[in-house]
Enzyme design. Structure first.
Site, short mmCIF file in Angstrom:
data_model
loop_
_atom_site.label_atom_id
_atom_site.label_comp_id
_atom_site.label_asym_id
_atom_site.label_seq_id
_atom_site.Cartn_x
_atom_site.Cartn_y
_atom_site.Cartn_z
N GLU A 263 52.46 55.50 10.57
CA GLU A 263 51.46 55.22 9.53
C GLU A 263 50.99 53.77 9.51
O GLU A 263 50.86 53.18 8.42
CB GLU A 263 52.05 55.63 8.18
CG GLU A 263 53.25 54.78 7.68
CD GLU A 263 54.62 55.28 8.15
OE1 GLU A 263 54.70 55.94 9.20
OE2 GLU A 263 55.62 54.98 7.45
N HIS A 287 50.20 63.83 7.07
CA HIS A 287 51.42 63.08 6.76
C HIS A 287 51.18 61.57 6.85
O HIS A 287 51.47 60.83 5.89
CB HIS A 287 52.53 63.52 7.72
CG HIS A 287 53.82 62.81 7.52
ND1 HIS A 287 54.83 63.29 6.72
CD2 HIS A 287 54.27 61.62 7.99
CE1 HIS A 287 55.84 62.44 6.72
NE2 HIS A 287 55.53 61.42 7.49
N GLU A 288 50.63 61.12 7.97
CA GLU A 288 50.44 59.68 8.14
C GLU A 288 49.41 59.14 7.13
O GLU A 288 49.58 58.05 6.59
CB GLU A 288 50.01 59.34 9.58
CG GLU A 288 50.94 59.89 10.67
CD GLU A 288 52.43 59.65 10.45
OE1 GLU A 288 52.79 58.70 9.73
OE2 GLU A 288 53.24 60.45 10.97
N HIS A 291 51.02 58.58 3.79
CA HIS A 291 51.77 57.32 3.72
C HIS A 291 50.91 56.16 3.20
O HIS A 291 51.45 55.14 2.77
CB HIS A 291 52.30 56.93 5.09
CG HIS A 291 53.64 57.50 5.45
ND1 HIS A 291 54.76 57.33 4.67
CD2 HIS A 291 54.06 58.18 6.56
CE1 HIS A 291 55.81 57.90 5.28
NE2 HIS A 291 55.41 58.43 6.41
N GLU A 310 59.70 58.82 3.08
CA GLU A 310 59.44 60.05 3.83
C GLU A 310 59.49 61.31 2.97
O GLU A 310 58.70 62.23 3.19
CB GLU A 310 60.39 60.16 5.02
CG GLU A 310 60.23 59.03 6.06
CD GLU A 310 58.83 58.94 6.68
OE1 GLU A 310 58.06 59.92 6.57
OE2 GLU A 310 58.52 57.89 7.27
N ASP A 367 67.89 53.78 13.79
CA ASP A 367 67.42 54.75 14.80
C ASP A 367 68.44 55.87 15.01
O ASP A 367 68.08 56.99 15.35
CB ASP A 367 67.15 54.05 16.13
CG ASP A 367 65.91 53.16 16.06
OD1 ASP A 367 64.98 53.51 15.32
OD2 ASP A 367 65.90 52.11 16.74
N TYR A 375 63.33 63.36 4.99
CA TYR A 375 62.04 64.04 4.93
C TYR A 375 62.12 65.31 4.10
O TYR A 375 61.43 65.49 3.10
CB TYR A 375 61.56 64.43 6.34
CG TYR A 375 61.16 63.28 7.23
CD1 TYR A 375 62.12 62.49 7.87
CD2 TYR A 375 59.83 63.00 7.47
CE1 TYR A 375 61.75 61.45 8.71
CE2 TYR A 375 59.44 61.96 8.32
CZ TYR A 375 60.41 61.19 8.93
OH TYR A 375 60.04 60.17 9.76
N1 BES Z 1 57.17 56.66 9.65
C1 BES Z 1 57.42 57.83 10.41
C2 BES Z 1 57.90 57.55 11.80
C3 BES Z 1 59.14 56.67 11.89
C4 BES Z 1 60.14 56.75 10.96
C5 BES Z 1 59.26 55.79 12.93
C6 BES Z 1 61.26 55.93 11.06
C7 BES Z 1 60.36 54.98 13.04
C8 BES Z 1 61.36 55.05 12.09
C9 BES Z 1 56.19 58.74 10.48
O1 BES Z 1 55.46 58.76 9.30
C10 BES Z 1 56.70 60.14 10.66
O2 BES Z 1 57.40 60.59 9.81
N2 BES Z 1 56.32 60.81 11.74
C11 BES Z 1 56.70 62.19 11.99
C12 BES Z 1 55.53 63.08 11.67
C13 BES Z 1 55.70 64.12 10.70
C14 BES Z 1 56.84 64.26 9.82
C15 BES Z 1 54.53 65.00 10.43
C16 BES Z 1 57.03 62.34 13.47
O3 BES Z 1 56.94 61.34 14.20
O4 BES Z 1 57.37 63.42 13.90
ZN ZN Z 2 56.50 59.65 7.71
#
Ligand code: BES
Ligand code: ZN
Length: 594
Positions: A263, A287-288, A291, A310, A367, A375
């Protein structure tokens, strides 16, 4: 002093950086960004200023007028990296740091031309969340600190640069063959939202305030896929208030991008695997986009409160999906989320502290803690609140929450205090403290159902007993219905069943990667050889961790698929992002005991 953020050297007794001025020179030959960052402290300061760094080579630190500022780089700590302590002379308001990034900086992936669609130009992208901004620039790398930023990025003049900021023009670069692109982010953002990508990029306007960027060979497909984005923004605005960031642009990255989406404000970064050709995976964009309110306006104070980002965003995403596509699509989305949640709880164990929403993360690498729990458990908690309050009252609450905390970074406890003030008694009625502080899922978690969903899962659950969809039934399924059906099939099938399923549903040829990967996970886990070439193709092309984990896990089931995984990984590894490599290696470590 207790560290307010276990993932940062930030010292709350020291000055806070108020604004960043970043100059980056992108060197594709050496995989290095030569940088100068000027930190504005807002007022004259003196003494220690601790910053986060990882892998950075610091050349010089100067105060206004060019006076040298003494500094020491501390020892490398495994998760945190190295503390950069500046010793500011009295009256320092602005301090400049000249530095280089490391060729293996965790925030950056440098792609050779062969790893791009066009094959002619190199590509660079950043991914700073959660704690990788410190490998891109020295900063107070904690989301409690927010700054506007200005940036000047010098790149080869055949390429284009985008950032999580508004474009502010470009000019001839300092050397022949270079151009300097300017960016302005006037609103205060946390460091994890600083983002940069450089490559052979083209763009198409989607609406007056939205445009998609991608490699020239992908941009038309991207413009079609995201053609509905303005309608999505308008829908989100109806729910959460006016879009607060001026433009909403999208960038489609090469397939090694390790996430589905990120996002970055004003410039969502996306995996090209969402380009299904039929707009069926645009919930990632919902989703993005969501955010923009939950996450980028109201931000988690630290990764111990990540569910605030999330969980709220998944809830918001599903409100958008419901408004655009109705209750049946919504029930399917919750079902798909439930699968992800169950998978994560199974991976960590139901008693794992990482199944809490409010986590304790000292000594834990974000990570490695990453999962669907913040989520999907988070979103279910928000729905529990919504159902108990009633939708109208809860929507008022959400708007008040966003208005109260916009442009700030908050803790779970601040959220709870605000909830108790606005909707007294609600938290206790839904057992909020249990949701937040206990492991596992509450027994009274909300359930989501629809007749269509139930028929679908019943059909899949009858598979072992010989129940099959009629061709007409299957042909009428939406992509999400097909995905839900596949998710409820047994994880191992005999080869006759695999062949029949692939023939009936044309699974191996799908461009929708959710469906394709779900199918390949079943088939690879069943040791079904006809899919091996397609498995190899997907694993070599795509670096999205969400797909690598289940596929490599399924390949661990049988002797010869384990060998296939090892062969494929040896060939694919150079093209994977470091984070993707870590996921695959951790999955493959568990093969050895098997
Ligand atoms: N902010 C996240 C991605 C992220 C989280 C990167 C923590 C690094 C550390 C992003 O908004 C996300 O949640 N992406 C999901 C998409 C989804 C839930 C629709 C993904 O990457 O799958
Ligand atoms: Zn997210």
């Amino acid at each position: 002093m207790a560290r307010p953020d276990p993932h940062s050297y930030l010292d709350p007794d020291q000055p806070r950086v108020q604004a960043l001025d970043l100059a980056l020179d992108v060197d594709f030959a050496r995989h290095v960004l030569s940088g100068r960052v000027t930190l504005d402290l807002g007022a004259p300061a003196a003494g220690a200023l601790d910053l986060d760094t990882k892998g950075l080579v610091v050349h010089a630190v100067t105060a206004a007028g060019g006076a040298a500022v003494p500094f020491v780089l501390g020892d490398e700590e495994p998760i945190l990296g190295r503390r950069l302590r500046l010793d500011l002379p009295g009256g320092t308001r602005r301090v400049a740091i000249e530095y280089d990034t490391a060729p293996d900086a965790l925030a950056l992936q440098w792609l050779a031309p062969e790893q791009t669609e066009g094959k002619r130009h190199p590509f660079l992208f950043s991914q700073c969340q959660s704690i990788h901004a410190r490998s891109l620039l020295p900063c107070q790398d904690s989301p409690t600190v927010r700054t506007p930023y200005h940036a000047e990025v010098t790149i080869p003049d055949a390429l284009a640069a985008v950032m999580s900021a508004g474009p502010a023009g470009d000019r001839a670069g300092p050397r022949p063959g270079t151009r300097t692109w300017l960016f302005e982010m006037p609103q205060p953002i946390p460091s994890y939202l600083v983002a940069l990508a450089v490559g052979d990029l083209a763009s198409r306007d989607l609406s007056a305030r939205s445009r998609v960027w991608a490699e020239p060979g992908t941009v038309e497909a991207a413009a079609y896929e995201f053609g509905g984005v303005e309608e999505m923004i308008v829908t989100a605005e109806r729910l959460f208030g006016p879009y607060p960031w001026d433009r909403y642009d999208l960038l489609v990255l090469p397939p090694s991008f390790p996430y589905g989406g990120m996002e970055n404000p004003r410039m969502t970064f996306l995996t090209p695997t969402v380009l299904a050709g039929d707009r069926s995976l645009v919930d990632v964009v919902a989703h993005e986009l969501a955010h923009s309110w939950t996450g980028n306006l109201v931000t988690n104070a630290t990764m111990e409160h990540f569910w605030l980002n999330e969980g709220f965003t998944v809830w918001a995403e599903r409100r958008i999906v419901e408004a655009l596509h109705g209750p049946d699509a919504l029930a399917l989305a919750w079902s798909i989320g439930q699968q992800a949640l169950d998978g994560s709880v199974a991976r960590f164990g139901a008693e794992s502290p990482l199944t809490r929403l409010r986590t304790e993360m000292a000594g834990v690498d974000p990570d490695e803690a990453f999962s669907s729990i913040p989520y999907e458990k988070g979103a279910r908690f928000v729905v529990a609140l919504e159902r108990a309050a009633g939708r109208e009252a809860f929507d008022r609450f959400v708007r008040a929450y966003i208005a109260r905390f916009r442009f700030t970074s908050i803790t779970t406890e601040q959220f709870l205090a605000f909830l108790d003030g606005e909707l007294p008694g609600l938290a206790d009625r839904v057992g909020a403290r249990r949701w937040l502080y206990d492991v596992g899922m509450p027994a009274d978690a909300p359930v989501f159902r629809s007749d269509a969903l139930e028929a679908l899962t019943a059909l899949a659950e009858g598979f072992a007993a010989g129940t099959r969809p009629t061709p007409a039934q299957a042909a009428a399924w939406s992509p999400s219905e097909l995905l839900v059906y596949l998710q409820h099939l047994p994880r191992q099938l005999d080869h006759g069943a695999c062949a029949a399923l692939d023939a009936a549903l044309a699974l191996s040829g799908r461009g929708n990667h959710e469906i394709l990967v779900e199918w390949l996970t079943i088939a690879a886990g069943s040791d079904y050889e006809p899919v091996f070439p397609r498995v190899r193709e997907v694993l070599t092309r795509v670096g999205r961790m969400k797909y690598l984990r289940p596929l490599y896990t399924a390949l661990g089931r049988h002797q010869r698929t384990r060998q296939l995984a090892r062969d494929v990984y040896a060939a694919a590894r150079p093209g994977y992002h470091v984070l993707s490599r870590r996921v695959v290696e951790s999955v493959m470590e568990s093969y050895d005991g098997a």
